[in-house]
Design a protein around this motif. Structure first.
Motif, PDB file in Angstrom:
ATOM      1  N   LEU A  67       0.833  -1.202   0.000  1.00  0.00           N
ATOM      2  CA  LEU A  67       0.000   0.000   0.000  1.00  0.00           C
ATOM      3  C   LEU A  67       0.871   1.257   0.000  1.00  0.00           C
ATOM      4  O   LEU A  67       0.660   2.189  -0.777  1.00  0.00           O
ATOM      5  N   THR A  68       1.873   1.233   0.871  1.00  0.00           N
ATOM      6  CA  THR A  68       2.778   2.385   0.978  1.00  0.00           C
ATOM      7  C   THR A  68       3.505   2.618  -0.336  1.00  0.00           C
ATOM      8  O   THR A  68       3.609   3.747  -0.810  1.00  0.00           O
ATOM      9  N   GLY A  69       4.003   1.533  -0.918  1.00  0.00           N
ATOM     10  CA  GLY A  69       4.748   1.651  -2.162  1.00  0.00           C
ATOM     11  C   GLY A  69       3.886   2.215  -3.278  1.00  0.00           C
ATOM     12  O   GLY A  69       4.316   3.066  -4.065  1.00  0.00           O
ATOM     13  N   LYS A  70       2.649   1.748  -3.326  1.00  0.00           N
ATOM     14  CA  LYS A  70       1.733   2.222  -4.382  1.00  0.00           C
ATOM     15  C   LYS A  70       1.506   3.718  -4.233  1.00  0.00           C
ATOM     16  O   LYS A  70       1.497   4.460  -5.213  1.00  0.00           O
ATOM     17  N   LEU A  71       1.321   4.149  -2.965  1.00  0.00           N
ATOM     18  CA  LEU A  71       1.091   5.578  -2.720  1.00  0.00           C
ATOM     19  C   LEU A  71       2.330   6.395  -3.092  1.00  0.00           C
ATOM     20  O   LEU A  71       2.228   7.429  -3.754  1.00  0.00           O
ATOM     21  N   LEU A  72       3.490   5.914  -2.680  1.00  0.00           N
ATOM     22  CA  LEU A  72       4.721   6.648  -2.975  1.00  0.00           C
ATOM     23  C   LEU A  72       4.995   6.674  -4.478  1.00  0.00           C
ATOM     24  O   LEU A  72       5.543   7.638  -5.004  1.00  0.00           O
ATOM     25  N   LYS A  73       4.598   5.620  -5.159  1.00  0.00           N
ATOM     26  CA  LYS A  73       4.781   5.583  -6.608  1.00  0.00           C
ATOM     27  C   LYS A  73       3.836   6.605  -7.255  1.00  0.00           C
ATOM     28  O   LYS A  73       4.240   7.364  -8.141  1.00  0.00           O
ATOM     29  N   LEU A  74       2.599   6.626  -6.774  1.00  0.00           N
ATOM     30  CA  LEU A  74       1.628   7.598  -7.295  1.00  0.00           C
ATOM     31  C   LEU A  74       2.117   9.029  -7.073  1.00  0.00           C
ATOM     32  O   LEU A  74       1.985   9.893  -7.942  1.00  0.00           O
ATOM     33  N   ALA A  75       2.705   9.234  -5.886  1.00  0.00           N
ATOM     34  CA  ALA A  75       3.194  10.570  -5.541  1.00  0.00           C
ATOM     35  C   ALA A  75       4.483  10.906  -6.282  1.00  0.00           C
ATOM     36  O   ALA A  75       4.986  12.019  -6.190  1.00  0.00           O
ATOM     37  N   GLY A  76       5.005   9.916  -6.980  1.00  0.00           N
ATOM     38  CA  GLY A  76       6.231  10.165  -7.741  1.00  0.00           C
ATOM     39  C   GLY A  76       7.486  10.139  -6.899  1.00  0.00           C
ATOM     40  O   GLY A  76       8.567  10.495  -7.353  1.00  0.00           O
ATOM     41  N   ILE A  77       7.350   9.707  -5.634  1.00  0.00           N
ATOM     42  CA  ILE A  77       8.533   9.668  -4.761  1.00  0.00           C
ATOM     43  C   ILE A  77       9.340   8.402  -5.036  1.00  0.00           C
ATOM     44  O   ILE A  77      10.559   8.423  -5.066  1.00  0.00           O
ATOM     45  N   SER A  78       8.616   7.297  -5.241  1.00  0.00           N
ATOM     46  CA  SER A  78       9.293   6.037  -5.554  1.00  0.00           C
ATOM     47  C   SER A  78       9.357   5.898  -7.069  1.00  0.00           C
ATOM     48  O   SER A  78       8.336   5.847  -7.752  1.00  0.00           O
ATOM     49  N   LYS A  79      10.584   5.903  -7.588  1.00  0.00           N
ATOM     50  CA  LYS A  79      10.772   5.892  -9.045  1.00  0.00           C
ATOM     51  C   LYS A  79      10.706   4.466  -9.603  1.00  0.00           C
ATOM     52  O   LYS A  79      11.198   3.536  -8.969  1.00  0.00           O
ATOM     53  N   PRO A  80      10.118   4.306 -10.779  1.00  0.00           N
ATOM     54  CA  PRO A  80      10.030   2.953 -11.357  1.00  0.00           C
ATOM     55  C   PRO A  80      11.384   2.413 -11.803  1.00  0.00           C
ATOM     56  O   PRO A  80      12.377   3.143 -11.861  1.00  0.00           O
ATOM     57  N   LEU A  81      11.352   1.135 -12.137  1.00  0.00           N
ATOM     58  CA  LEU A  81      12.543   0.435 -12.609  1.00  0.00           C
ATOM     59  C   LEU A  81      13.076   1.106 -13.882  1.00  0.00           C
ATOM     60  O   LEU A  81      12.303   1.531 -14.740  1.00  0.00           O
ATOM     61  N   THR A  82      14.388   1.200 -13.998  1.00  0.00           N
ATOM     62  CA  THR A  82      14.966   1.812 -15.210  1.00  0.00           C
ATOM     63  C   THR A  82      15.854   0.805 -15.946  1.00  0.00           C
ATOM     64  O   THR A  82      16.260  -0.212 -15.375  1.00  0.00           O
ATOM     65  N   ASP A  83      16.155   1.134 -17.186  1.00  0.00           N
ATOM     66  CA  ASP A  83      17.088   0.303 -17.957  1.00  0.00           C
ATOM     67  C   ASP A  83      18.441   0.259 -17.270  1.00  0.00           C
ATOM     68  O   ASP A  83      19.132  -0.755 -17.286  1.00  0.00           O
ATOM     69  N   GLN A  84      18.794   1.396 -16.690  1.00  0.00           N
ATOM     70  CA  GLN A  84      20.082   1.454 -15.991  1.00  0.00           C
ATOM     71  C   GLN A  84      20.123   0.443 -14.845  1.00  0.00           C
ATOM     72  O   GLN A  84      21.133  -0.223 -14.640  1.00  0.00           O
ATOM     73  N   ASP A  85      18.999   0.341 -14.130  1.00  0.00           N
ATOM     74  CA  ASP A  85      18.922  -0.649 -13.046  1.00  0.00           C
ATOM     75  C   ASP A  85      19.242  -2.036 -13.582  1.00  0.00           C
ATOM     76  O   ASP A  85      20.038  -2.781 -13.015  1.00  0.00           O
ATOM     77  N   LEU A  86      18.596  -2.362 -14.706  1.00  0.00           N
ATOM     78  CA  LEU A  86      18.767  -3.706 -15.266  1.00  0.00           C
ATOM     79  C   LEU A  86      20.215  -3.909 -15.718  1.00  0.00           C
ATOM     80  O   LEU A  86      20.819  -4.952 -15.460  1.00  0.00           O
ATOM     81  N   THR A  87      20.788  -2.900 -16.350  1.00  0.00           N
ATOM     82  CA  THR A  87      22.163  -3.006 -16.820  1.00  0.00           C
ATOM     83  C   THR A  87      23.115  -3.148 -15.635  1.00  0.00           C
ATOM     84  O   THR A  87      23.996  -4.006 -15.631  1.00  0.00           O
ATOM     85  N   ASP A  88      22.898  -2.304 -14.623  1.00  0.00           N
ATOM     86  CA  ASP A  88      23.790  -2.327 -13.460  1.00  0.00           C
ATOM     87  C   ASP A  88      23.699  -3.635 -12.689  1.00  0.00           C
ATOM     88  O   ASP A  88      24.693  -4.099 -12.141  1.00  0.00           O
ATOM     89  N   TRP A  89      22.508  -4.173 -12.615  1.00  0.00           N
ATOM     90  CA  TRP A  89      22.327  -5.361 -11.767  1.00  0.00           C
ATOM     91  C   TRP A  89      22.602  -6.685 -12.499  1.00  0.00           C
ATOM     92  O   TRP A  89      22.669  -7.721 -11.873  1.00  0.00           O
TER      93      TRP A  89
END
Lengths: 219, 380, 148, 422
Positions: free
Chosen positions: D67-89
């Motif tokens: 629930l918290t994550g969904k709210l923070l994502k809606l608020a734009g505080i929690s940023k979605p997964l990026t290509d950079q994340d995938l490349t780095d990991w």
């Protein structure tokens, strides 16, 4: 607001709010976890998942000797402050009264001076844990602002409790109000931070033990 | 039938006209008190002001030369318990002597005069001693409707403001005048307030308690007599000498608190052995007063010594500060019921959140694309 | 005043003194010892107000027993009775002020060669002197009258 | 959001289950998993902390299933997964994790990190973020039938040689026998002696067995790269062969992940319970030993130690059997520190050995195994996984150590008492 009014607010509405957030937050979190479900394991089991899961809930509290040697500080300090928190939270007479009011259950208290000593040890252990988090490269790497906020929220009630018991800095009602309010902040934080491990840990250990239990391994 | 004695006879301090030019020393000697007696009086005065015995010579010197002050005592929404506390003694006590040393020019419970004569006495004393008299107030002041409490047709608020204007010092005696007290307790039907909520331009010495300890009342008077000013006050306007330490800190049962030995009920083994009364709702830890030291009834005992938890009567809002018999650490509300509701609400919210997650996952599963070898190396 | 007086004989007062509660007794006796030393060495006087410290029921009696009784016992009558007792330790005095009703107003331990209150006061001596002078004057006048 | 991140997010959402959510909810960032992972202990680089390797999966869990994550994502505080994340990991999830599960044994709150790495690889593979050489191996496994490209004729040639050398017959496609033996390409190409050893022991014990010409490869690249469909396809080949030959038991060879793939994941991948049993060769040998069907003629006096392959021991539950079997041919057996369920990985499991990009770090972290070996200073090291053996030999060579690395099955076969037929 006078100290008395702060105290009344802390014991009344604020405690209600904190309790509602804590209880609802934890239940929502637990149901969220459980409702995600897990697939039935079709592999022929070598051992019982349930037995393994239940065993791990207990056994994971005791590290193997190799792990103890490698993570000595984390384990020892962790043990000290967890036991300390347990004693301070659950074995101080005024605290037991709160749980009694909530649950109707009661149990014997430890002498206040002993709990006081535990509080000091726990505060020292938490300070050591913080210094370690700042100095240990793994912990520093893993830590975000929330890790430090959670540390502060955990330590604050111990410090305000110590101050209240020894009557340092403020009047009696204000000290108790500050102590209760610091606890309420902690209660509110639990469902939304890593502090939720206090509840989800049992699920996590169970799932871990269940997976290894099926394979006939004790984890 | 024996004629009923007037309050004037019982209390020689109440005089409509006092010998205002007289010093305290003269007044005492006039009553035939020797200097040894005066020294004894000073020793006990030091004691009741919570001053160290080394101060006795200074007190003696100051009292010898102090002029007897005029005191005007106003009673508003009160129960007369405070006055009772002060005048309860049958024999002359040291408090009585202090009382004798002042000129109580108006106290409508104690004075013989009534009606217009009483009010005239008050007005006269205020006029004569304008700027120099001590104003003592007991009882709270109703702001909801001035008609709730009046004296001679004058509302409490007006009378207080008028009397306060010419006062050298204002002493709010009892929790009602200091903090609003019982009339102020929820739901406060009269809109009762304390003295310091109305008089904001002058320091008010609060002597709370329900009732306050008599020696504390006279202690403050003695301080004013001795030093001509107000004693050191805490944040709530209470004299630090008496309210500087909590009941808990000076309680003889404190060692039991430290050992974790508590009376669980009023008639258990712990209660009989005199163990700590915390669990029975004692407000000692949050209550600042001198009961544990000065005690009551001529130093006989105090509530905790009699086996009853402290009610916290010298603290603001003590009527509404949770049940008298509810331990201080516990929530003041029905937290178990709240928790049950929270569990139910949490379960409902959790199932809703879980169902949303489930739908989310189901959608992801329904959108599942088979991962092929070509997906593995999108570059080629 | 004995609290038991007003109660039926079979009534057991529930709060009993089972041990030394506050732990203030021993430190107090140490304080007395130090003060006595200071009196001997530097002539310093000390007064301890027993009513200024929290004492459990019975502790006051415990202190009095510990101090014991010595050679001097003085009864003073001013504003009610006062008892001034030298304890078994010379120089340590136990002073109890009561009012005319016998109610105790205060209790003090005074460490001094002689307690202040026992010393005749200048003002009183002055008054006494005047009174004695007056008396003598009157007597001599009477005598004079008688012989003349 | 790019197509790759969309795909990865979608797969993560499929993969996240109650245990995953419980694990992420419980992590207190204590860092103890780092001390349990040889990629951290030997490099000292905190990015190799096991829980850190799961950050992308954790992000999706938080944003999608709390629930918290969904709210923070809606608020734009929690940023979605990026290509950079995938490349780095990518490096963290494939090159520096062998899914050995040692961290899962240490985590004080009980997080099964290896379990989640397995799930995370699904999203990485699907979004095209798997290492190239692992993709190649997978392609060969699907298209040729073996990650190393071994075809049936190569196996048949090895069988011919072995039959000539030993005089034993190696059965192929025999119906109704007790055991169907699976092999790993490594055994066919590098350690064919294993096949001879099996033939010898089974003859000695008097049990019937066969190989299958349609399914001889036990390894499963789908498991390692993290594509369940491919893993299922590879498992299905074995299931088909076992059903066709009507065997009672399929034997997983001296290979770690093959056992996990067939024994534990197999039924779940194909979606049904097996009609046959799956056993590791050590389990079968120990059963024969317990039944008195294995008799040895002599015992080695050299100091032997045993390396527990992670997937067989910690993740497989085969812990006692190898020790009992070794004692049949050795009277000088010593355990390395942390042996058994807490043994340290050789550093090459979970697809790391097939991933050329990981060669350097794989050798670097071998230091951990070296220290463990040095602690007991054995004359020879026995193991039961060809992949472990090859990597340990590589490592020993790299660190200039002389130490024979033996197959348990082969060594047992060498010490069989030929004079008795049980």
């Amino acid at each position: 607001m006078t100290a008395t009014e702060w105290l009344l607010w802390a014991r009344g509405p604020a405690f209600e709010i904190a309790t509602v957030i804590l209880v609802m937050g934890i239940i929502v979190r637990l149901i969220e976890i459980l409702m995600l479900g897990r697939k039935e394991n079709l592999a022929a089991p070598k051992g019982s998942a349930t037995t393994g899961g239940l065993r791990t809930i207990v056994s994971r509290s005791v590290p193997d000797s190799g792990t103890f040697q490698r993570s000595t500080f984390t384990i020892v300090a962790g043990y000290i402050f967890h036991i300390g928190l347990f004693v301070v939270i659950f074995l101080l007479a005024p605290h037991i009264l709160v749980f009694s009011k909530l649950t109707g259950l009661s149990w014997p208290a430890l002498p206040t001076t002993i709990v006081d000593a535990f509080a000091v040890i726990t505060i020292l252990a938490l300070i050591a844990v913080l210094i370690n988090r700042l100095n240990n490269k793994v912990k520093r790497y893993l830590s975000g602002p929330m890790d430090y906020i959670v540390w502060a929220l955990t330590t604050l009630p111990l410090i305000t409790g110590y101050m209240a018991f020894h009557r340092i800095g403020f009047s009696g009602p204000m000290l108790i109000a500050l102590h209760i309010m610091s606890v309420e902040l902690l209660m509110i934080a639990i469902p939304f931070t890593k502090l939720s491990h206090a509840f989800t840990l049992f699920l996590a250990r169970f799932y871990n033990g269940a997976v290894t239990g099926i394979k006939g391994v004790q984890s | 039938m024996e004629p009923v004695k007037s309050p004037m006879d019982l209390n020689p301090a109440v005089k409509s006209t006092g010998a205002q030019g007289e010093t305290v020393g003269e007044a005492l000697r006039r009553q035939g008190i020797s200097r040894r007696g005066f020294l004894k009086f000073c020793a006990t005065t030091a004691s009741l002001m919570a001053l160290p015995p080394t101060m006795i010579p200074r007190i003696a010197e100051a009292l010898e030369n102090a002029r007897r002050p005029s005191v005007i005592w106003l009673s508003f929404q009160e129960c007369t318990g405070c006055t009772e506390s002060l005048t309860r003694s049958h024999a002359p006590t040291i408090e009585g002597l202090i009382f004798d040393a002042i000129s109580l020019d108006y106290h409508h419970t104690l004075q013989a005069a009534a009606g217009d004569a009483a009010e005239a006495a008050r007005e006269e004393a205020m006029k004569e001693n304008y700027g120099n008299y001590v104003l003592v107030v007991d009882g709270s002041i109703p702001l909801g409707n001035p008609g709730y409490s009046t004296i001679a047709g004058v509302s409490n608020e007006d009378m207080l403001k008028e009397a306060a204007a010419g006062a050298a010092a204002i002493i709010a005696v009892g929790s009602c005048s200091a903090f609003g007290g019982l009339p102020n307790a929820d739901p406060n039907p009269t809109g009762a307030v304390s003295v310091q909520e109305i008089i904001t331009d002058k320091p008010v010495v609060n002597v709370p308690g329900c009732p306050p300890i008599p020696v504390v009342i006279t202690g403050v008077l003695a301080h004013f007599l001795t030093f001509g000013g107000l004693p050191e006050l805490d944040q709530l306007g209470r004299p630090v000498a008496f309210y500087g330490q909590s009941i808990h800190d000076r309680c003889y049962r404190r060692p039991f608190y430290d050992k974790g030995l508590f009376a669980e009920t009023f008639d258990d083994e712990g209660a009989r052995k005199g163990w700590c009364l915390y669990k029975l709702g004692c407000k000692g830890p949050t209550t600042y007063n001198a009961c544990a030291v000065t005690k009551w009834n001529d130093g006989t005992s105090f509530p905790i010594e009699a086996g009853h938890p402290c009610l916290g009567c010298s603290e603001p809002k003590f009527w509404d500060a949770g049940g008298f018999y509810e331990a201080l650490s516990t929530p003041t509300t029905d937290i178990a019921r709240t928790a049950v509701y929270a569990v139910a609400a949490g379960a409902a919210a959790g199932v809703a959140a879980g169902a949303l997650n489930k739908a989310n996952k189901k959608r992801a599963l329904s959108e599942h694309q088979t991962t092929t070898l070509d997906d593995l190396s999108p570059g080629t | 005043m004995n609290r038991g007086d007003a109660l039926p004989a079979n009534f057991d007062i529930p709060v009993r003194v089972t041990e030394e509660f506050t732990g203030n007794v021993t430190p107090l006796l140490h304080e007395v010892r130090h003060a006595l030393g200071a009196l001997l060495d530097k002539g310093e006087q000390t007064i301890i107000d027993l009513r200024s410290m929290p004492l459990a029921p019975g502790e006051e009696a415990h202190i009095e027993t510990a101090l014991g009784q010595g050679e001097v016992r003085v009864e003073l009558n001013a504003l009610g009775r006062s008892d001034i007792i030298e304890t078994q330790y010379p120089g340590v005095w136990l002073i109890t002020h009561s009012n005319t009703d016998g109610t105790i107003l205060g209790k003090y331990i005074e460490i001094a060669l002689i307690p202040d209150i026992l010393q005749a006061q200048e003002g009183d001596i002055q008054a006494g002197l005047e009174q004695l002078g007056d008396t003598l004057k009157t007597t001599s006048t009477e005598n004079d009258n008688g012989t003349s | 959001m790019s197509k790759a991140t969309e795909r990865a997010t979608q797969v993560f959402k499929e993969q996240i289950d109650a245990p995953t959510a419980a694990f992420f909810s419980s992590c207190v960032s204590c860092g103890m998993c780092a001390d349990a992972c040889l990629f951290y202990t030997e490099t000292g680089d905190p990015k190799y902390t096991p829980i850190n390797k799961l950050a992308p999966l954790r992000k999706v869990w938080f944003q999608e299933y709390t629930l918290t994550g969904k709210l923070l994502k809606l608020a734009g505080i929690s940023k979605p997964l990026t290509d950079q994340d995938l490349t780095d990991w990518e490096e963290l999830v494939y090159d520096s994790c062998t899914m050995c599960g040692r961290c899962s044994m240490v985590c004080p709150v009980g997080n099964d990190i290896a379990y989640m790495i397995r799930k995370m690889r699904e999203g990485f593979a699907a979004s095209g973020h798997a290492p190239e050489s692992l993709v190649g191996a997978t392609r060969r496994a699907v298209e040729i039938g073996s990650p190393m490209g071994v075809k049936l004729p190569a196996l048949q040639a090895q069988i011919r040689h072995l039959e000539e050398d030993t005089g034993l017959s190696i059965p192929m496609d025999v119906k109704g026998v007790e055991y169907l033996c699976m092999l790993s390409s490594m055994e066919i190409m590098n350690f064919p002696e294993y096949i001879g050893a099996i033939a010898k022991i089974f003859k000695h014990a008097g049990v019937s067995w066969t190989l299958s010409s349609e399914a001889f490869e036990a390894t499963n690249s789908g498991i390692q790269i993290g594509v369940s469909e491919i893993a299922a396809e590879l498992v299905q080949r074995i299931v088909d062969a076992a059903e066709k030959l009507k065997v009672n038991t399929v034997i997983s060879p001296e290979c770690g992940h093959a056992y996990t793939a067939l024994r534990w994941e197999g039924p779940n991948l194909v979606g049904k319970r097996f009609d046959f049993e799956v056993k590791h060769i050590l389990e079968v040998l120990d059963e024969l030993r317990a039944a008195g069907k294995i008799k040895t003629k002599d015992k080695m006096s050299e100091r032997l130690t045993y390396h527990d392959p992670c997937q067989i021991a910690r993740r497989g539950g085969v812990l006692e059997q190898p020790r009992k079997l070794i004692r049949e041919f050795s009277d000088n057996f010593v355990e390395m520190p942390d042996a058994g369920a807490m043994n340290w990985c050789c550093g090459a499991g979970g697809g790391v050995s097939s991933n050329e990009r990981a060669d350097e770090i794989r050798i670097k972290v071998f230091q951990r195994k070296k220290d463990q070996i040095d602690a007991v200073n054995p004359d020879a090291l026995v193991s039961a996984c060809s992949n472990c053996r090859i990597h340990i030999e590589d490592g020993l060579e790299e660190y200039h150590m002389e130490l024979p690395v033996l197959s348990l099955t082969e060594t047992l076969a060498e010490h069989l008492d030929d004079s008795v037929e049980t």
